[in-house]
Every structure is written in structure tokens, then in C-alpha cells.
Design an enzyme around this catalytic site. Sequence first.
Site, short mmCIF file in Angstrom:
data_model
loop_
_atom_site.label_atom_id
_atom_site.label_comp_id
_atom_site.label_asym_id
_atom_site.label_seq_id
_atom_site.Cartn_x
_atom_site.Cartn_y
_atom_site.Cartn_z
N TRP A 85 0.86 -1.25 0.00
CA TRP A 85 0.44 0.03 -0.49
C TRP A 85 1.10 1.47 0.46
O TRP A 85 0.59 2.12 0.44
CB TRP A 85 -0.92 -0.59 1.25
CG TRP A 85 -1.58 -1.32 1.75
CD1 TRP A 85 -3.04 -1.47 0.34
CD2 TRP A 85 -1.75 -2.40 1.77
NE1 TRP A 85 -3.59 -2.43 1.21
CE2 TRP A 85 -3.17 -3.42 2.26
CE3 TRP A 85 -0.16 -2.70 2.19
CZ2 TRP A 85 -2.65 -4.99 2.59
CZ3 TRP A 85 -0.17 -4.21 3.02
CH2 TRP A 85 -1.74 -5.07 2.93
N ASP A 86 2.11 1.11 -0.46
CA ASP A 86 2.61 2.78 0.09
C ASP A 86 2.69 2.96 1.34
O ASP A 86 3.39 3.90 1.44
CB ASP A 86 2.93 3.14 -1.21
CG ASP A 86 3.75 4.12 -1.39
OD1 ASP A 86 4.84 4.52 -0.98
OD2 ASP A 86 3.66 5.35 -1.68
N MET A 87 3.17 2.08 2.27
CA MET A 87 2.90 2.36 3.32
C MET A 87 4.81 2.96 4.17
O MET A 87 4.38 2.14 5.50
CB MET A 87 2.51 1.64 4.59
CG MET A 87 0.49 1.25 4.33
SD MET A 87 -0.22 2.82 4.18
CE MET A 87 -1.47 3.26 3.43
N LYS A 116 1.70 6.12 7.95
CA LYS A 116 1.02 6.69 7.16
C LYS A 116 -0.17 6.25 7.59
O LYS A 116 -1.55 5.99 7.59
CB LYS A 116 1.75 5.78 6.39
CG LYS A 116 2.47 7.14 5.24
CD LYS A 116 2.30 6.68 3.45
CE LYS A 116 3.40 7.25 2.67
NZ LYS A 116 3.72 7.24 1.76
N ASN A 169 -2.29 6.33 0.43
CA ASN A 169 -0.65 6.56 1.02
C ASN A 169 -0.23 7.68 0.82
O ASN A 169 0.81 8.43 1.35
CB ASN A 169 -0.06 5.71 -0.50
CG ASN A 169 -0.36 6.77 -1.89
OD1 ASN A 169 -0.90 7.31 -1.73
ND2 ASN A 169 0.44 6.50 -2.70
#
Length: 853
Positions: free
Chosen positions: A530-532, A558, A650
Site C-alpha cells: 500500500w506504499d505505507m 502513514k 498513501n
Amino acid sequence: MYRTMMSFILLLLAVVFVVGGVWLAALGGSLYYVIAGIAIALSGWLLFKRRPSGLVLYALTLLGTLGWALWEVGFDWWPQTARESLLIVIGLLLLLPPMVRSLHSADKPYAPGGLSPRILVLALLICGVVAAYSIYKEPDDMTGSFSDARMAASKSYKTDDVPDGEWQAYGRTTYGQRYSPLTQIKPENVANLEVAWTYETGQTRSSKDTPETTYEDTPLVIDDTMYICTPFSTVIALVPETGKEKWRFDPQLKQPPQRTTQHMTCRGISYFDGSRHPRPANVAPQAQAAQSSSTQDEKALVAESAAEVTTAAAGVPENIVAGNAKPGQPNPEIDRKENTVPIASIPDSCVKRLFVPTSDGRLISISAKTGDICPGFGGEDGTINLWANMPNVTPGSAYSTSPPLLTDHLVIVGGAVNDNSSITSPSGVIRAYDVYTGKLVWNFDSKKPDQTQPIPNGETYSANAPNSWSVSSYDPDLGLVYVPMGNESPDQYGAKRSAAVEKFSSAVVALDAETGKVRWVYQTVHHDLWDMDVPSQPSLIDLTIEGKSVPALVQPTKQGDVYVLNRETGEPIFPVNDVEAPKGAVEGDFTAPTQPVSAITFKPESLKESDMWGVTPIDQLVCRISFRNLVYQGRFTPPTKQGSIVYPGNFGTFNWGAVAVDPQRQLMFAMPVYLAFTAKLVPRPNETARVVTKDGADVFNENLGAPYAAKMGPFFSPLNLACQQPPWGYVAGVDLTTGKTVYKHVNGTVRDLSPIPLPFKLGVPGIGGPIVTKGGVAFLSGTLDNYVRGYDLETGQELWRARLPAGGQATPSTYLGSDGRQYLVVVAGGHGSTGTKPGDFVIAYALPKGLSR
């Protein structure tokens, strides 16, 4: 004519409601729109036939809508408006004389009033009373306050020897607290703040620049000088009391290709005070050293530095598709440059120096006194080429957007690497250089974590290794550097990640400052899809827990969790629970069975269909249909080919602005943000075809070489507004000794987010961080409504705000001028990806001179 027009409007609205409502119902959604659509259609038909009963039926529809709204959202004003506003406006139009007169029978004398209009008036009055009651309710606010004893606390804390009136690093000190011990500005007088001076850099984002060109700088104030940087890597020194320019360092930036440059920003520069640290044996003082390099023409040194910029590109898919290289073109081999100054001299002007990262891949050392290049750092031109030993050289795709970290003899630099462009990205290596000579001392390559000795020339670091694009922290007593880590590309597909990548992605990592060896790792998201990234600087603070002092690290994330760890061991101080996570990754990939949740968490509640929002019921209906069409199982719903909702997105509940911690009161002040995104995986036919971008555009989210490209963006309605209901932004205060959230208040207006500048306090997103002071005030400028605000740290209530001429998406700083006044300084230059107004302003505020005592 008027009656015919209104009847047509009702019938048209009914068609939209019925068609959309049937679609929504077929997806398992609410039946309201079908029922209301039929009722509105009948009402329109009756009115067309001159039957007053059409007004009665519309009134009943209005009251039914009110009941439905109260059942779904209660007495919450803004969600109610999405359901009722349009119908109320139409109801008022139906009461105008042309409509009422047109319903009167021609063979009877006209008499004003009548039962049917009165019933509609009554329905509108009921809606108005409910609205008036709801508008004063604050269901999303959590009130509370820290105790008087807590606010009066004066616990001793580590200062890193930074004078009270200065701001020497991004987080003021290497502890990253964003706390100032100044007390002149306090809750009692903060409302009197006024502009002391304004400075314009002369460098503003234009259409020629990459879209995400952003002013994110936190000004430093040291001795008698303020230092700022622009997105174009220019460094400017100002007089802190007046804003008058002292000098300007222009690195002659060779702006990299726009198609492979995701960011153009400078969050700050870094300061090193050589007078506080003994010189190494191999570094001679000025009186003993050769003078040749100190007399070099400054322009020639800058030109020499600029000549080092790497412009050649490797023949990898990202460069081929962007038109920057041809297939088979070799990777440019850039070796580390050895220092050519015979004896590394330190001119008096370079005892105190600044380190400047540039978007064309350099790290430059300049004098804090004059702005001239400091010879000896990497050579006579004071420059390190950060493309040295890099694989897959792609100009613009990797550089340090955040200020480097300084220890007593090292400058440690990470860097941003383009997200989701290609699996053949440069490395996210973290490197430590000798602060005087620029010699590489160690390198941390997260794919080869045990090999920290300097890489030999002729070799390259691991391609696509997870990076650290944010700001690191340093504890000199423990000798540890704390690094927030990101991911390798692609963010949304992780089937082929190595064990090392799985371990270090989305984690905070403690490295030995002298060797770069890993001391501990704490991961905040498992198998991140999740682009965390861990997006922000860890804050170091000593907490009193059960009567004992504990060295702590506070790490916001995030996904909304705030982890409080023992910074010696990496063990959680407050409980962390593993909870079951959603399943359903695309074929070939997998999801982690569980994800961690901290005891201190600002994670949002899972979305429901009733949480969908809009300006009218129509765009709300579209959002409801979209919600039902997308895959959503709560937080950590994996990306899918159908399309998934990622909430929080994100953009993050917290991002690079981090939080502020008060080491004396042992509390945290934060700006949590809530904005849902969508992510859809699109199969790729080969490694170079464009799937989600057009020819000539950048290649971001193409994931070249991976099985899938990604379509991502905010979960917005056709009107370009958030599909989820507000609030979207808050300020909050947390007791770090208990882990309890004390207050949480809706923050920010939609003045600069709506076509008409309306000052409605919906709670808006923001990016940029807060600061806190011993005076008991917190400051924040990052909200998307172009204001800087001051808050009572005790209660979180807004006490002051001032209008900014451009977006203030940066973290402020505060300092004590030589005139005895405490100043607050804010950079207002706008943020490319959020669309705030661009500018080039630096604005200082202070109390009137009579109150600055």
C-alpha cells in the site's frame, strides 16, 4: 411555463435517482434512491397536471429523506447536507408564487396559501430546525485538556547543546522533537502575533517544472543567520530580525529530465559546527594547511561542482520509455572521487558549514558564514556525486529530498527513489561520509545489510533496494542512527521480494553510527502492498513510565499507528497487537496474515456506504456506486485488478511532517489526516509498454518490468471532491506517559479548496508538521487552506491564525532574535501534488515590540 420547468427538473432528478438507485441496489446498496426517485417522479407528474397534491408528496419525500439521513448519520451537519441540500433548494423553488399560482384552478378565485403549500412549508421548517440544531453539534470533536501540573512540568531533557533561541536542524536538534524551549509567545498573547517581515526568494514553480515541485523547507536559525533552501537547491542566508538577504548559493542546478523526476523539493539543509568537535588527526587547521584551494575562484568551484553532474542514463526500461536512453546503453560507471587537496584544510569560514543536497544528485559542503564552497569535501569543489556506485542510473529518479543527518564527524545521507516507475530502479542505499574529507565511511544497502564496509569503485549497490527518503534521527549517547525505511518498487506487488526486503521495508531501523551495522529493526507493516513507507523522522524523548525513565522513540506512520519504542532495544513501550488482515491479493502475490496495531493509533474507522459524501445527493450517489464497485475489506485491503479502496491512502494519516513532542511535559501534538485512495492493478503485456500513461508523459505508476501497472489516486467524486464524508483533518494531543489521546479537534476550512472561498470548517487534509514550545503553544501551517495557526497546547483549541499568500505545506520553526523578540517563521511556496497556490514567500511573525518581553 415555470410549473412545466419545475416538473421537468423533478422528472429529470427522478430518472437519475431511479437509474442510479437500481444500479446501487443491484450492488447491495441502499434502496433510498429508488424509493425517493419514484416519489419525486410522481410529485413532478402531479405538479405538471396542476395537482397541489404534488407539493404534499414532495413534502413527504423531503421528510422521508430527513429521517433516512438521521438514521444514517445522526445530527451531523455536513453529511446531512449531502442528502438534503438539493431537495431543500428545490422545495423552496416549489413555493415561489409562479408555482403556487399555477396550481390554482382557473374557474375559482385565487386565494394565497392553501393546505398543500403549508404542508411543504412545514416540512422545510422541520428540516431547517434539524439543520440549525445539527450545525452547532460537533460529533467529530473530542474535547479534553492536559492537567495544570502536566503543563507546568519542567523535566530535564537532552538539548544536544543547541542554544534555546536557535533552530539548528530539521527537528531543531538531532532528536527530532520539533520542540522549542522559548516562552515569550504563550496562549495569553499569541493572538497578537503580526508579520515582522516577508522575503521572496524569486524562485517559483512554473509549468516547465515537474508537477511535484514543492516548497517544504524548515528554516534553520543559527548564531546571527537564518538559512533557507528552495526546491531548486538554492541556499539563501537571511538576517533573522529583518529578512534581509546576506548571501545566496546557487549550485547551477542541471535540472534532470522531467519524465523521470518525480519530486523537486528541499525539506531543508544540514548544519555542522566544527568548533564543537575536535578535528581528526588527518585534518589540519587553516594555519598549518596549504592555502591553494582557499583562494580558488568561487565561480570556478561552483562550475567544477556542476560539471560533476551525471546526465547520462542507463539503458533500462524507465529511461528507454522516457526517451532518455536507448536499449542496451550501458550503465554509466561513476566512481567515487578521491579528495585531491593535499592536506584537507579547513578555512575559518568553513569550521561551521552547511550540507546541501541537490536534485541533480550532488551533496555539496558550503560555508555557513559566506556561502562559499568548502574545498576538501570530496575534492576541491566540496562536492560528492551521489550517483557514484549506483546501478540503473536514471537522472532525477534518486536524490536526497530531505536534509542529511550529522554526527560529530559523519554526514549521513539517504534519498528518495521514484515510486512505481520500474523494477530496475537505482538503489536506496544509505551512505555515511567523513564530514571533512567526504571519504565514504560506511554504506547500508538494505538488500545486503551485513556488508556495510565501503563498496569498492567499479561495483554497484543493489538495484531497487528499499530506501529512506525522510529524515533520520541520532542519539549521540547511544551512538545510534534511527532510519525510517520505505519500499522497493512496485509498492503494490510484492511476489518476488527477498527476505531482506521483507525485513527492512516499512520499518524503522537503528544503525550503529560508526559502522552502519544494524542494531535493531521494527517493522510497522508486513508485506507492504500500500506504499505505507515509514514517512517521518522518529522523535527521541525520555519518558517516565511507571516511575522509571525510559529512552523512547516515537514513530508516526502513514497507516495511523504511532509506535512508541525503547530506542535502545526496539521493543514496544506500549502494547502492539497483531490483528487479522484482509486477504485477496492478485494471483502470484500474497497478503500478510496479520498486521500490527499500536496502542496509540489514529487509524480510521472502516468506511461504510453511508460514509459516502457529496455536495448533492447525485454525486453522493455516484460515490456510493463507486464504493460498492470497488473491493474494500477495511484497512489493508490489497490492491486488485477490479480496483480497491485504500484507507488511509498513501497520502498517509501522517507523512513527512511527523509529529511534535514536548520532552518536558511528555506529550505529543499531531495533525492526523484521513483521505481514502483507490488502487487498481492493470496487467502489463511487456516491460516497456505504456499501460497507464500517455506517450510523452512521465512513467510513474507504470511499474516497468513488473506484471502490473497501477492506477492510483484519491477516492474522489466527479466534482473532484472526496467521496468520503468530512472531517478530513484534525489536530490531536496525546499523553506519552499513558498512551491516551487527550483531545482531537477538527482542523481547517475549505476556503481554498472550493470554487467559492467559503470559510466552512470541515477539517481539511494537510502535509507538513507541527512544532510546540515551552510557552504552551503549538504552530502548524500545513493545512490546504493557506493559513498558519497557533493552538493552545493544553486543550488543542485554535487561538490564532494568519492568512498566507501561498500554500504553507512545510514545518515552521521559531527562534529568538538578537533584539530579544521570539519569532515564528513559515515558508509559503505551495505544494505541487496537493494543488495549493505556488509562491516563494518566507514570512516571520512576532509580537508587537511592546509585548515582546
